[in-house]
Write an enzyme that holds these catalytic residues in place. Sequence first.
Site, PDB file in Angstrom:
ATOM      1  N   LYS A 158      46.179   2.591 -36.591  1.00 14.13           N
ATOM      2  CA  LYS A 158      45.277   3.695 -36.295  1.00 14.13           C
ATOM      3  C   LYS A 158      44.664   4.256 -37.584  1.00 14.13           C
ATOM      4  O   LYS A 158      45.141   4.000 -38.685  1.00 14.13           O
ATOM      5  CB  LYS A 158      46.027   4.841 -35.609  1.00 14.13           C
ATOM      6  CG  LYS A 158      46.508   4.554 -34.205  1.00 14.13           C
ATOM      7  CD  LYS A 158      45.369   4.517 -33.215  1.00 14.13           C
ATOM      8  CE  LYS A 158      45.887   4.333 -31.796  1.00 14.13           C
ATOM      9  NZ  LYS A 158      46.564   3.055 -31.607  1.00 14.13           N
ATOM     10  N   SER A 205      42.256  -0.316 -28.615  1.00 15.62           N
ATOM     11  CA  SER A 205      41.888   1.042 -29.010  1.00 15.62           C
ATOM     12  C   SER A 205      41.161   1.104 -30.352  1.00 15.62           C
ATOM     13  O   SER A 205      40.684   2.160 -30.738  1.00 15.62           O
ATOM     14  CB  SER A 205      43.128   1.945 -29.077  1.00 15.62           C
ATOM     15  OG  SER A 205      43.848   1.712 -30.262  1.00 15.62           O
TER      16      SER A 205
END
Length: 227
Positions: free
Chosen positions: A186, A148
């Site tokens: 993230k 991701s």
Amino acid sequence: MLTRKQHELICFIADRLNETGVSPSFEEMKDALDLKSKSGVHRLISALEERGFLRRLPNRARALEVLKVPERGEVKGGSRGEVVPITAARAAPRPAPEPANDVVEIPLHGRIAAGTPIEALEGSTMLPVPAALLGSGEHYALEVAGDSMVDAGILDGDYALIRRTDVARDGEIVVALIDDAEATLKYFRREGAMIRLDPANRTYDAQRYRPDQIRVQGRLAGLLRRY
């Protein structure tokens, strides 16, 4: 006799080595001296090498050794090349520490998801890392699992080098511990009363949590990739 830019550069490098033990990057040197390109930095470093102020260490990234710093004296300056006094020269040079460009070992704490959060594994394995990749502070490493963060250049199997901290600014890539159980890598952003964790892959959705659900465990400091 040094030009003003040569004097500024050698002092900047010496100060950075004294503070962190790591040579500044060419980009940092360019910005510090307000130069238009890194080629100007290369020319200044070559000139300082020729004058015996600086030495490049072979086979090491960002490895510069300051051999001496300017004494209180004079530098070339002015539009006509006249000599002007140095206003920020040192009274006496300080010996610079050995550049920290060798390999150091940091803890490797298992795998961390760059996609769906997974449990962060603690372990006692040590990972050898070039010290030039690390700045000041305490660091640890996590092996990346998932895709991701591929648009940020972080691939499955990479080792994320993390500087320990419990605070983060918007837009930084962090290790976020969710509900004290799961960790993920993230982009960190505040969105009103919520914390948003953004991926760097269009096929993944952002994750939103209450602030009490999130604890920042560190900030991304670098990446190590093995081929």
